[in-house]
Design an enzyme around this catalytic site. Structure first.
Site, PDB file in Angstrom:
ATOM      1  N   GLN A   1      16.726   8.857  -4.784  1.00  0.00           N
ATOM      2  CA  GLN A   1      17.090   9.112  -6.001  1.00  0.00           C
ATOM      3  C   GLN A   1      17.764  10.029  -6.236  1.00  0.00           C
ATOM      4  O   GLN A   1      18.155  10.536  -7.489  1.00  0.00           O
ATOM      5  CB  GLN A   1      15.967   8.966  -7.152  1.00  0.00           C
ATOM      6  CG  GLN A   1      15.181   7.581  -7.072  1.00  0.00           C
ATOM      7  CD  GLN A   1      16.273   6.592  -7.270  1.00  0.00           C
ATOM      8  OE1 GLN A   1      17.100   6.563  -7.804  1.00  0.00           O
ATOM      9  NE2 GLN A   1      15.714   5.180  -7.062  1.00  0.00           N
TER      10      GLN A   1
ATOM     11  N   LYS B   1      22.784   3.356  -4.357  1.00  0.00           N
ATOM     12  CA  LYS B   1      22.090   3.969  -5.694  1.00  0.00           C
ATOM     13  C   LYS B   1      23.212   5.298  -6.212  1.00  0.00           C
ATOM     14  O   LYS B   1      24.172   4.724  -6.439  1.00  0.00           O
ATOM     15  CB  LYS B   1      20.677   4.471  -5.264  1.00  0.00           C
ATOM     16  CG  LYS B   1      19.923   3.367  -4.967  1.00  0.00           C
ATOM     17  CD  LYS B   1      18.428   3.797  -4.721  1.00  0.00           C
ATOM     18  CE  LYS B   1      17.527   2.625  -4.308  1.00  0.00           C
ATOM     19  NZ  LYS B   1      16.889   1.857  -5.443  1.00  0.00           N
TER      20      LYS B   1
ATOM     21  N   HIS C   1       7.342   6.271  -3.744  1.00  0.00           N
ATOM     22  CA  HIS C   1       7.919   4.835  -3.552  1.00  0.00           C
ATOM     23  C   HIS C   1       7.139   4.353  -2.432  1.00  0.00           C
ATOM     24  O   HIS C   1       6.902   4.770  -1.271  1.00  0.00           O
ATOM     25  CB  HIS C   1       9.430   4.620  -3.519  1.00  0.00           C
ATOM     26  CG  HIS C   1      10.002   3.554  -3.601  1.00  0.00           C
ATOM     27  ND1 HIS C   1       9.830   2.669  -2.370  1.00  0.00           N
ATOM     28  CD2 HIS C   1      10.809   2.908  -4.629  1.00  0.00           C
ATOM     29  CE1 HIS C   1      10.799   1.225  -2.997  1.00  0.00           C
ATOM     30  NE2 HIS C   1      10.940   1.507  -4.257  1.00  0.00           N
TER      31      HIS C   1
ATOM     32  N   CYS D   1       7.625  -0.313  -7.732  1.00  0.00           N
ATOM     33  CA  CYS D   1       7.356  -0.083  -6.245  1.00  0.00           C
ATOM     34  C   CYS D   1       6.754   1.228  -6.450  1.00  0.00           C
ATOM     35  O   CYS D   1       6.891   2.122  -5.173  1.00  0.00           O
ATOM     36  CB  CYS D   1       8.617  -0.020  -5.461  1.00  0.00           C
ATOM     37  SG  CYS D   1       9.064  -1.752  -5.376  1.00  0.00           S
TER      38      CYS D   1
ATOM     39  N   ASP E   1      12.690  11.707   1.209  1.00  0.00           N
ATOM     40  CA  ASP E   1      13.098  10.375   0.654  1.00  0.00           C
ATOM     41  C   ASP E   1      14.101  10.809  -0.494  1.00  0.00           C
ATOM     42  O   ASP E   1      13.497  11.380  -1.487  1.00  0.00           O
ATOM     43  CB  ASP E   1      11.890   9.658   0.118  1.00  0.00           C
ATOM     44  CG  ASP E   1      12.588   8.323  -0.750  1.00  0.00           C
ATOM     45  OD1 ASP E   1      13.624   8.240  -0.703  1.00  0.00           O
ATOM     46  OD2 ASP E   1      11.531   7.708  -0.996  1.00  0.00           O
TER      47      ASP E   1
HETATM   48  C1  LIG Z   1      12.319   7.036  -4.368  1.00  0.00           C
HETATM   49  C2  LIG Z   1      12.861   5.700  -3.728  1.00  0.00           C
HETATM   50  N1  LIG Z   1      12.501   5.749  -2.332  1.00  0.00           N
HETATM   51  C3  LIG Z   1      12.918   4.214  -1.374  1.00  0.00           C
HETATM   52  C4  LIG Z   1      13.555   3.509  -2.255  1.00  0.00           C
HETATM   53  C5  LIG Z   1      13.935   2.188  -1.502  1.00  0.00           C
HETATM   54  O1  LIG Z   1      15.406   2.083  -1.626  1.00  0.00           O
HETATM   55  P1  LIG Z   1      16.043   0.614  -0.959  1.00  0.00           P
HETATM   56  O2  LIG Z   1      15.432  -0.519  -1.806  1.00  0.00           O
HETATM   57  O3  LIG Z   1      17.329   0.709  -1.138  1.00  0.00           O
HETATM   58  O4  LIG Z   1      15.469   0.684   0.394  1.00  0.00           O
HETATM   59  C6  LIG Z   1      13.710   3.469  -3.746  1.00  0.00           C
HETATM   60  C7  LIG Z   1      14.447   2.377  -4.425  1.00  0.00           C
HETATM   61  O5  LIG Z   1      14.255   2.277  -5.803  1.00  0.00           O
HETATM   62  C8  LIG Z   1      13.408   4.660  -4.288  1.00  0.00           C
HETATM   63  O6  LIG Z   1      13.737   4.948  -5.764  1.00  0.00           O
END
Ligand SMILES: Cc1ncc(COP(=O)(O)O)c(C=O)c1O
Length: 399
Positions: free
Chosen positions: A193, A216, A114, A356, A190
């Site tokens: 998900q 999430k 992401h 993203c 990270d």
């Molecule tokens: C794999 C991953 N990393 C980071 C994020 C960023 O999360 P946030 O928008 O809550 O900061 C997301 C959001 O969809 C994500 O799917």
């Protein structure tokens, strides 16, 4: 608790719409809303500062929430830092380790990240003259672990997502973490998900830092996130934000930092958010994270089976053991947004676009996907309705 029927009773909106946008954010169980209301209605005060009763109560609940988060990911209480979201957590890591890097040092990540787990490393690499390398992988999102071993040699930091929000692939973070540790690299996960959808144990994953959002998988509110910091890094990690609440002593020209976790939480935190997040975690624990994972996998299996029957191309790993509750697909020649709009007309909420993860879209040579993503409150009946709408759409397109 019967899945998904009993859970659905607790979740506003489940009866009104088919909510398949859980990767973006999930719906909120009533106990979470009630816990936050309780804070605002009964003991609304700041934490850590007051002697009075309300402040004591707010502090107690806030720290109790930290404990709930810590236990959930097998961390120690002090290792859990509340942030705004995954993006903030990952940016904080990049800023706090910056001083450890020298020109020519290497950061390793993957092509599937992401943007929130890519841009902070790109910027760090640019600012400090570092090498940024990517573990090879295929179009389904599967990583080449022998390439991981090669690339991670001499790396100073390795950052990998647990689950891809674009392809649904579950990466081998435990194995990669092991390699990173053998090489003496800092390992960043990270887990945006995965937390709340499957077991996440910071120790099993060999994580030095692990980031996730409350809104999430954990079914908490927006505006609250977590950064796990391995206690071994407490003294190496430079808190990027300092000020109120982070100190033990201050003179006009110097300061002494407080012990973790206070050291890493500058200013008034999102108190109601932390309380809501902990309630979300308790809710998930009552259901059982293994049952959540099983329900989502059942929904994925039927979804990709249905897409296959309709000859609708879908992305992500064919090996469903590696496929979390996120299914990306396209209905050519329609643009993903048009498909999402058709589904919306039929009361089905999905995401469309690049999610993203532009490098993933570029790798696949597409401009985006439609993404259906699940949580425990989604049902097989909802998947059938969704497939029914796609069948109608596909028939119309094929004349
Ligand atoms: C794999 C991953 N990393 C980071 C994020 C960023 O999360 P946030 O928008 O809550 O900061 C997301 C959001 O969809 C994500 O799917």
């Amino acid at each position: 608790m019967k899945i998904p029927d009993d859970v659905r009773k607790d979740i506003p909106l489940t009866g009104e719409v088919i909510y398949f946008d859980n990767t973006a954010t999930s719906l909120t169980p009533k106990p979470v809303i009630e816990a936050m209301d309780d804070y605002y209605l009964r003991y609304r005060a700041n934490v850590h500062r007051g002697v009075h009763r309300l402040s004591q109560m707010a502090t107690h609940r806030y720290e109790e929430s930290r404990k709930a988060v810590a236990d959930f990911i097998n961390a120690r209480f002090e290792e859990v830092v509340f942030t705004k979201n995954t993006s903030e957590s990952l940016n904080l890591v990049a800023l706090g380790v910056e001083h450890l890097f020298r020109p020519g040092d290497k950061i390793v990540t993957t092509p599937y990240e992401h943007h929130s787990d890519l841009l902070p490393w790109q910027r760090l690499a640019r600012m400090k003259g570092l090498k940024l390398e990517f573990i090879e992988g295929d179009n389904e999102g599967n990583l080449d672990l022998s390439d991981a071993e090669r690339k991670i040699k001499d790396a100073k930091l390795v950052a990998v997502q647990h689950v891809s929000n674009a392809l649904g692939v579950v990466h081998e973070v435990e194995e990669i973490g092991k390699i990173a540790k053998e090489e003496g690299a800092i390992f960043v996960v990270d887990a945006a998900q995965s937390v709340g959808h499957m077991e996440v144990d910071v120790r099993k994953l060999h994580a030095d830092f692990l980031a996730f959002s409350g809104h999430k998988g954990p079914m908490g509110p927006t505006g609250i996130g977590v950064l796990y910091i391995n206690e071994e890094l407490f003294d190496t990690f430079e808190p990027p934000l300092i000020g109120g609440g982070t100190i033990e002593d201050v003179d006009l020209n110097s300061y002494k930092l407080a012990e973790p976790p206070e050291r890493f939480e500058a200013g008034t935190p999102n108190i109601g958010g932390a309380i809501g997040l902990a309630e979300g975690i308790r809710y998930i624990e009552r259901i059982g994270v293994d049952r959540i994972e099983r329900q989502e996998r059942k929904l994925v299996k039927r979804t990709v089976g249905g897409l296959e029957e309709l000859e609708i191309p879908w992305y992500g790993p064919r090996n469903l053991k590696k496929h979390a509750g996120v299914v990306s697909f396209n209905v050519p020649p329609l643009h993903p947004h048009d498909v999402a709009a058709v589904l919306d007309e039929r009361n089905i909420m999905v995401r469309s676009g690049h999610h993203c993860a532009l490098p993933v879209m570029k790798k696949l040579g597409i401009n985006g996907t439609v993404r259906a993503s699940f949580h425990v409150y989604n049902s097989l009946e909802e998947v059938e309705t969704f497939l029914g709408v796609l069948e109608e759409l596909a028939k119309r397109l094929r004349g």
